[in-house]
Scaffold this active site. Structure first.
Site, PDB file in Angstrom:
ATOM      1  N   GLN A  29      -5.017  -1.517   9.302  1.00  0.00           N
ATOM      2  CA  GLN A  29      -4.950  -2.846   8.690  1.00  0.00           C
ATOM      3  C   GLN A  29      -5.546  -3.906   9.624  1.00  0.00           C
ATOM      4  OE1 GLN A  29      -3.938  -3.238   5.561  1.00  0.00           O
ATOM      5  NE2 GLN A  29      -3.944  -5.460   5.470  1.00  0.00           N
ATOM      6  N   LYS A  86       0.840  -1.212   0.000  1.00  0.00           N
ATOM      7  CA  LYS A  86       0.000   0.000   0.000  1.00  0.00           C
ATOM      8  C   LYS A  86       0.866   1.250   0.000  1.00  0.00           C
ATOM      9  CE  LYS A  86      -3.886  -2.375   1.997  1.00  0.00           C
ATOM     10  NZ  LYS A  86      -4.905  -2.563   3.021  1.00  0.00           N
ATOM     11  N   ASP A 133     -11.619   2.555   3.619  1.00  0.00           N
ATOM     12  CA  ASP A 133     -11.975   1.134   3.521  1.00  0.00           C
ATOM     13  C   ASP A 133     -13.485   0.948   3.339  1.00  0.00           C
ATOM     14  OD1 ASP A 133      -9.773  -0.631   3.694  1.00  0.00           O
ATOM     15  OD2 ASP A 133      -9.524  -0.197   5.829  1.00  0.00           O
TER      16      ASP A 133
HETATM   17  N1  L34 Z   1      -8.310  -2.393   6.876  1.00  0.00           N
HETATM   18  N2  L34 Z   1      -7.539  -4.484   6.326  1.00  0.00           N
HETATM   19  C1  L34 Z   1      -8.057  -3.304   5.941  1.00  0.00           C
HETATM   20  N3  L34 Z   1      -8.340  -3.022   4.646  1.00  0.00           N
HETATM   21  C2  L34 Z   1      -8.093  -3.942   3.678  1.00  0.00           C
HETATM   22  O1  L34 Z   1      -8.427  -3.686   2.412  1.00  0.00           O
HETATM   23  C3  L34 Z   1      -7.514  -5.159   4.039  1.00  0.00           C
HETATM   24  N4  L34 Z   1      -7.157  -6.121   3.101  1.00  0.00           N
HETATM   25  C4  L34 Z   1      -7.331  -7.530   3.449  1.00  0.00           C
HETATM   26  C5  L34 Z   1      -6.656  -7.756   4.807  1.00  0.00           C
HETATM   27  N5  L34 Z   1      -6.842  -6.665   5.738  1.00  0.00           N
HETATM   28  C6  L34 Z   1      -7.272  -5.427   5.391  1.00  0.00           C
HETATM   29  C7  L34 Z   1      -6.092  -6.009   2.292  1.00  0.00           C
HETATM   30  O2  L34 Z   1      -5.518  -4.956   2.095  1.00  0.00           O
HETATM   31  C8  L34 Z   1      -6.608  -8.217   2.301  1.00  0.00           C
HETATM   32  N6  L34 Z   1      -5.787  -7.179   1.715  1.00  0.00           N
HETATM   33  C9  L34 Z   1      -4.796  -7.400   0.728  1.00  0.00           C
HETATM   34  C10 L34 Z   1      -4.034  -6.382   0.177  1.00  0.00           C
HETATM   35  C11 L34 Z   1      -3.049  -6.624  -0.768  1.00  0.00           C
HETATM   36  C12 L34 Z   1      -2.804  -7.897  -1.175  1.00  0.00           C
HETATM   37  C13 L34 Z   1      -3.534  -8.919  -0.647  1.00  0.00           C
HETATM   38  C14 L34 Z   1      -4.527  -8.669   0.293  1.00  0.00           C
HETATM   39  C15 L34 Z   1      -1.717  -8.151  -2.172  1.00  0.00           C
HETATM   40  O3  L34 Z   1      -0.892  -7.301  -2.402  1.00  0.00           O
HETATM   41  N7  L34 Z   1      -1.660  -9.361  -2.739  1.00  0.00           N
HETATM   42  C16 L34 Z   1      -0.657  -9.783  -3.698  1.00  0.00           C
HETATM   43  C17 L34 Z   1       0.288 -10.802  -3.091  1.00  0.00           C
HETATM   44  C18 L34 Z   1       0.973 -10.344  -1.874  1.00  0.00           C
HETATM   45  C19 L34 Z   1       1.868 -11.415  -1.265  1.00  0.00           C
HETATM   46  O4  L34 Z   1       2.861 -11.775  -1.935  1.00  0.00           O
HETATM   47  O5  L34 Z   1       1.580 -11.881  -0.157  1.00  0.00           O
HETATM   48  C20 L34 Z   1      -1.396 -10.478  -4.851  1.00  0.00           C
HETATM   49  O6  L34 Z   1      -0.865 -10.467  -5.963  1.00  0.00           O
HETATM   50  O7  L34 Z   1      -2.466 -11.039  -4.616  1.00  0.00           O
END
Ligand code: L34
Length: 284
Positions: A96, A52, A119
């Protein structure tokens, strides 16, 4: 073989558009700012929060990072949220999730000013989404919707099935699909004939949190499949809620994990932050 829905590419495009918008706002003296609060040591949360902050940089959004120890009390976190609510440089506040168990997530969500709730978790924003009159959409469902739209598949009139009923993904996802005139079914752990219901879906969104929960026999030929799950397997690799290799042979389009919904969640957060900045500066 299905069309692979490239969340990385779509999110990149959204971030590029957002970056342009931010530069234009900066010309007018408006600098969008996002506070990102991480409490504790959850390794996955650390990765997401760092992604982020990188996205903020790419979009020229100012990010204010707060990394607090696991031992932070609810009171201390509420105090920080109160300060961020009052800080004019902070347009968006993101705490988060999940939070350590001794902190009541609901209390924290309630404490964030609805105007800065990028959010869209605050009950005021949840209610606004319910009636279809909202400023922010929750980032993950908004990202899923954008990915469905990227396939060119029309949602109106289609059978949509959402597996999972969380406040963060399942429920708002269903509502967004409903706003777009989908015929929506929400399935959950008590659903009878789950596979049968899923097989009727033209658009299937899986937000269960269980590795390879959606198998090929649960998917209709030609469906669009959106995989919200991020499960870490024993070998350390990420895996979605969908049995990707089997399902991709059957559906028309599918999101990968990683590189699907995850990056979209972040892109939508950037968009929401800009919206918040515009509203707070009276330019929307
Ligand atoms: N307050 N908490 C709040 N807001 C959110 O919108 C979230 N979420 C979820 C968990 N907690 C939160 C996220 O940001 C899930 N989430 C989230 C954000 C980014 C990614 C996955 C989940 C992400 O960058 N995923 C990458 C892989 C990352 C890795 O290597 O672990 C992807 O390509 O899916």
């Amino acid at each position: 073989m299905a069309q692979l829905i490239d969340g990385k590419a779509v999110s990149k495009q959204i971030k590029e558009e957002t970056a342009k918008e931010v530069l234009a706002l900066r010309e007018k003296g408006i600098v969008p700012g996002l506070a990102v609060v991480l409490v504790g040591e959850d390794p996955a949360s650390k990765v997401y929060v760092s992604n982020k902050q990188k996205a903020c940089k790419a979009c020229h959004i100012e990010s204010f990072g707060y990394v607090l120890p696991e031992s932070t009390s609810e009171e201390e976190l509420l105090k920080l949220v109160g300060e961020l609510n009052e800080d004019p440089k902070v347009n968006g506040i993101l705490v988060q999730l999940p939070l350590p168990r001794h902190i009541d997530e609901n209390k924290i969500i309630h404490a964030i000013s609805p105007k800065k709730d990028v959010d869209a978790f605050h009950p005021v924003n949840v209610g606004k989404i319910m009636i279809g009159d909202y400023d922010f959409l929750p980032c993950t469902p908004a990202g899923c919707l954008a990915l469905i739209d990227s396939t060119g598949v029309e949602i109106s009139g289609k059978r949509c099935v959402v597996i999972g009923r969380s406040n963060i993904v399942g429920k708002p996802m269903a509502m967004l699909l409903l706003h777009r005139n989908g015929t929506v079914t929400i399935c959950h752990s008590k659903t009878k004939n789950l596979a049968e219901i899923c097989r009727e879906a033209d658009i299937l969104v899986a937000a269960v949190g269980r590795e390879k929960f959606v198998t090929a026999d649960m998917v209709k030929e030609g469906a669009v499949v959106i995989d919200v799950g991020i499960n870490r397997m024993e070998n350390g690799k990420l895996c979605g809620d969908v049995d990707f290799d089997a399902v991709k042979e059957k559906c028309a389009a599918i999101t990968p994990v990683p590189g699907g919904v995850g990056p979209m969640t972040i892109a939508m957060l950037m968009k929401n932050t800009v919206t918040a900045a515009k509203i707070q500066n009276g330019t929307l």
